[in-house]
Design a protein around this motif. Sequence first.
Motif, mmCIF file in Angstrom:
data_model
loop_
_atom_site.group_PDB
_atom_site.id
_atom_site.type_symbol
_atom_site.label_atom_id
_atom_site.label_comp_id
_atom_site.label_asym_id
_atom_site.label_seq_id
_atom_site.Cartn_x
_atom_site.Cartn_y
_atom_site.Cartn_z
ATOM 1 N N ALA A 37 0.836 -1.205 0.000
ATOM 2 C CA ALA A 37 0.000 0.000 0.000
ATOM 3 C C ALA A 37 0.869 1.251 0.000
ATOM 4 C CB ALA A 37 -0.930 -0.003 1.213
ATOM 5 N N ASP A 38 1.944 1.237 0.802
ATOM 6 C CA ASP A 38 2.864 2.377 0.845
ATOM 7 C C ASP A 38 3.560 2.560 -0.497
ATOM 8 O OD1 ASP A 38 2.192 2.767 3.486
ATOM 9 O OD2 ASP A 38 3.993 1.797 4.292
ATOM 10 N N LEU A 39 3.928 1.438 -1.123
ATOM 11 C CA LEU A 39 4.618 1.521 -2.410
ATOM 12 C C LEU A 39 3.683 2.074 -3.484
ATOM 13 C CD1 LEU A 39 7.223 0.954 -3.945
ATOM 14 C CD2 LEU A 39 6.423 -1.388 -4.345
ATOM 15 N N GLU A 40 2.430 1.616 -3.490
ATOM 16 C CA GLU A 40 1.458 2.150 -4.449
ATOM 17 C C GLU A 40 1.264 3.648 -4.258
ATOM 18 O OE1 GLU A 40 -1.577 -1.445 -5.677
ATOM 19 O OE2 GLU A 40 -1.946 -0.415 -3.768
ATOM 20 N N SER A 41 1.242 4.075 -3.004
ATOM 21 C CA SER A 41 1.091 5.506 -2.728
ATOM 22 C C SER A 41 2.303 6.293 -3.218
ATOM 23 C CB SER A 41 0.905 5.714 -1.219
ATOM 24 O OG SER A 41 0.823 7.085 -0.909
ATOM 25 N N GLU A 42 3.475 5.675 -3.078
ATOM 26 C CA GLU A 42 4.704 6.358 -3.472
ATOM 27 C C GLU A 42 4.838 6.467 -4.987
ATOM 28 O OE1 GLU A 42 9.522 6.024 -2.553
ATOM 29 O OE2 GLU A 42 8.051 4.881 -1.376
ATOM 30 N N VAL A 43 4.508 5.378 -5.711
ATOM 31 C CA VAL A 43 4.646 5.413 -7.180
ATOM 32 C C VAL A 43 3.397 5.991 -7.847
ATOM 33 C CG1 VAL A 43 6.236 3.467 -7.165
ATOM 34 C CG2 VAL A 43 3.786 3.050 -7.488
ATOM 35 N N ARG A 44 2.325 6.160 -7.057
ATOM 36 C CA ARG A 44 1.066 6.757 -7.544
ATOM 37 C C ARG A 44 0.446 5.943 -8.676
ATOM 38 N NH1 ARG A 44 2.467 13.293 -7.449
ATOM 39 N NH2 ARG A 44 3.136 13.333 -5.254
ATOM 40 N N CYS A 45 0.565 4.639 -8.542
ATOM 41 C CA CYS A 45 -0.055 3.737 -9.516
ATOM 42 C C CYS A 45 -0.517 2.473 -8.799
ATOM 43 C CB CYS A 45 0.932 3.334 -10.619
ATOM 44 S SG CYS A 45 1.216 4.593 -11.867
ATOM 45 N N ASP A 46 -1.595 1.890 -9.290
ATOM 46 C CA ASP A 46 -2.016 0.593 -8.760
ATOM 47 C C ASP A 46 -1.024 -0.461 -9.224
ATOM 48 O OD1 ASP A 46 -4.249 1.690 -7.562
ATOM 49 O OD2 ASP A 46 -5.541 1.310 -9.311
ATOM 50 N N LEU A 47 -0.673 -1.347 -8.309
ATOM 51 C CA LEU A 47 0.292 -2.397 -8.634
ATOM 52 C C LEU A 47 -0.367 -3.750 -8.858
ATOM 53 C CD1 LEU A 47 3.125 -1.515 -6.079
ATOM 54 C CD2 LEU A 47 3.073 -1.025 -8.539
ATOM 55 N N PHE A 48 -1.502 -3.983 -8.183
ATOM 56 C CA PHE A 48 -2.125 -5.299 -8.263
ATOM 57 C C PHE A 48 -3.641 -5.187 -8.372
ATOM 58 C CE2 PHE A 48 1.809 -5.819 -5.883
ATOM 59 C CZ PHE A 48 2.431 -6.836 -6.596
ATOM 60 N N VAL A 49 -4.210 -6.163 -9.049
ATOM 61 C CA VAL A 49 -5.662 -6.332 -9.095
ATOM 62 C C VAL A 49 -5.985 -7.575 -8.276
ATOM 63 C CG1 VAL A 49 -7.664 -6.771 -10.553
ATOM 64 C CG2 VAL A 49 -5.819 -5.282 -11.375
ATOM 65 N N ARG A 50 -6.827 -7.409 -7.284
ATOM 66 C CA ARG A 50 -7.174 -8.515 -6.394
ATOM 67 C C ARG A 50 -8.410 -9.228 -6.930
ATOM 68 N NH1 ARG A 50 -4.954 -4.314 -4.168
ATOM 69 N NH2 ARG A 50 -3.507 -4.476 -2.390
ATOM 70 N N ASN A 51 -8.278 -10.536 -7.224
ATOM 71 C CA ASN A 51 -9.416 -11.316 -7.726
ATOM 72 C C ASN A 51 -9.337 -12.739 -7.179
ATOM 73 O OD1 ASN A 51 -7.469 -12.679 -9.300
ATOM 74 N ND2 ASN A 51 -7.753 -11.230 -10.998
ATOM 75 N N ASN A 52 -10.173 -13.624 -7.705
ATOM 76 C CA ASN A 52 -10.200 -15.006 -7.218
ATOM 77 C C ASN A 52 -8.899 -15.747 -7.461
ATOM 78 O OD1 ASN A 52 -12.823 -14.650 -6.367
ATOM 79 N ND2 ASN A 52 -13.724 -15.445 -8.268
ATOM 80 N N GLN A 53 -8.114 -15.282 -8.407
ATOM 81 C CA GLN A 53 -6.838 -15.924 -8.697
ATOM 82 C C GLN A 53 -5.710 -15.401 -7.815
ATOM 83 O OE1 GLN A 53 -8.950 -14.990 -11.455
ATOM 84 N NE2 GLN A 53 -9.584 -17.130 -11.187
ATOM 85 N N GLY A 54 -6.015 -14.427 -6.964
ATOM 86 C CA GLY A 54 -4.999 -13.875 -6.081
ATOM 87 C C GLY A 54 -4.647 -12.451 -6.439
ATOM 88 N N MET A 55 -3.375 -12.119 -6.372
ATOM 89 C CA MET A 55 -2.884 -10.774 -6.663
ATOM 90 C C MET A 55 -2.291 -10.758 -8.066
ATOM 91 S SD MET A 55 -3.332 -8.970 -3.775
ATOM 92 C CE MET A 55 -2.098 -7.688 -3.688
ATOM 93 N N GLN A 56 -3.007 -10.152 -9.014
ATOM 94 C CA GLN A 56 -2.535 -10.082 -10.390
ATOM 95 C C GLN A 56 -1.870 -8.734 -10.642
ATOM 96 O OE1 GLN A 56 -2.801 -12.830 -12.385
ATOM 97 N NE2 GLN A 56 -3.621 -13.764 -10.514
ATOM 98 N N PRO A 57 -0.605 -8.718 -11.101
ATOM 99 C CA PRO A 57 0.076 -7.440 -11.345
ATOM 100 C C PRO A 57 -0.544 -6.677 -12.501
ATOM 101 C CG PRO A 57 1.394 -9.272 -12.171
ATOM 102 C CD PRO A 57 0.247 -9.880 -11.408
ATOM 103 N N THR A 58 -0.597 -5.365 -12.330
ATOM 104 C CA THR A 58 -1.077 -4.501 -13.411
ATOM 105 C C THR A 58 -0.002 -4.407 -14.490
ATOM 106 O OG1 THR A 58 -0.179 -2.522 -12.356
ATOM 107 C CG2 THR A 58 -2.444 -3.158 -11.770
ATOM 108 N N THR A 59 -0.355 -3.788 -15.611
ATOM 109 C CA THR A 59 0.631 -3.611 -16.683
ATOM 110 C C THR A 59 1.831 -2.826 -16.180
ATOM 111 O OG1 THR A 59 -1.118 -3.643 -18.356
ATOM 112 C CG2 THR A 59 0.997 -2.674 -18.998
ATOM 113 N N PHE A 60 1.549 -1.778 -15.389
ATOM 114 C CA PHE A 60 2.641 -0.990 -14.809
ATOM 115 C C PHE A 60 3.522 -1.863 -13.914
ATOM 116 C CE2 PHE A 60 4.271 1.356 -11.127
ATOM 117 C CZ PHE A 60 5.056 2.315 -11.758
ATOM 118 N N ALA A 61 2.891 -2.713 -13.089
ATOM 119 C CA ALA A 61 3.644 -3.556 -12.165
ATOM 120 C C ALA A 61 4.515 -4.561 -12.909
ATOM 121 C CB ALA A 61 2.694 -4.282 -11.214
#
Length: 298
Positions: A37-61
């Motif tokens: 959460a701190d890292l997302e706030s620092e880079v100002r971008c979403d890093l993961f999409v949370r779904n049934n498969q777990g934590m999926q990285p975004t294109t940026f991530a």
Amino acid sequence: MNIKQIQYFAAVVEHGSLSAAAKSQHITVQAISKSMADLESEVRCDLFVRNNQGMQPTTFAKTMYEQAVPVLAQFSELETFAARYRQADGGIDRLRLALNTPPFLGNEVVRENTAALIQAQTGVETTMELATGEDGLVGLWSRAFDVLVTVGAFDHPDVECRPVGTVPSAVIMRKGHPLAAKEELALADVEPYPVATSSWFDALNDSIVSKYRAKKTNLRFVELDLAGIEQHFKSSGVIFTTGIPALEKTHGMTAVRPFVPQDSVTVPICAVYLKERSGAVEAVLQDLFSVGLASFGF
């Protein structure tokens, strides 16, 4: 951002879940979640999409992960260089701890968790064995162990005994024991039942048992080793232990109850190491000394 955040970020990408990543990094799920959460706030971008498969990285991530991999590899090479340098200079590359206490049920869980947390704190590979009796002292002098962890101060002219926290006294017993029905215990409650003791340990350490013996109580102490613990409990015997709630979770058939304040004693958790190795040990454990071993739930 810092290198730890990058390591945790890479772990989440590689493992696909917070829980698996936390386990791989020897930290709690809450800690790694906050770091992300701190890292997302620092880079100002979403890093993961949370779904049934777990934590999926975004294109940026995904792109960030590609950049992070060589950085982590270089950092790992730097750590390896430092470790080799410490080893060549007489330093400690792998921290070998020994829990030098009387045996107790569930000690494997305590040792595994403590070693993992200390490793996360120090950044040095850490193991912890159970070394009872003379095994602990022989291991320390032969350098099979770097540090003995004792409950109670240990006095010897050749060693440093560094307190890293204090714990109150408590009593451990089988769950069906009459004392388990009480929330707190007085010494008078314990007097009808045999209390296990270990002569070698209580003679060398300012332990819980030695403190109660100094009080000249009516407690009945009996000598015991690991092989006799189950029978001791079946015979309504009890064992003095540290008042750490997590101990009750290490064995499903036992209960831990604290003493009432007026009957409680406090003992230090100590790191014991050879004076001739104090420089190397303290260089590794300086952060641990400031945080305190007891804060890890030992």
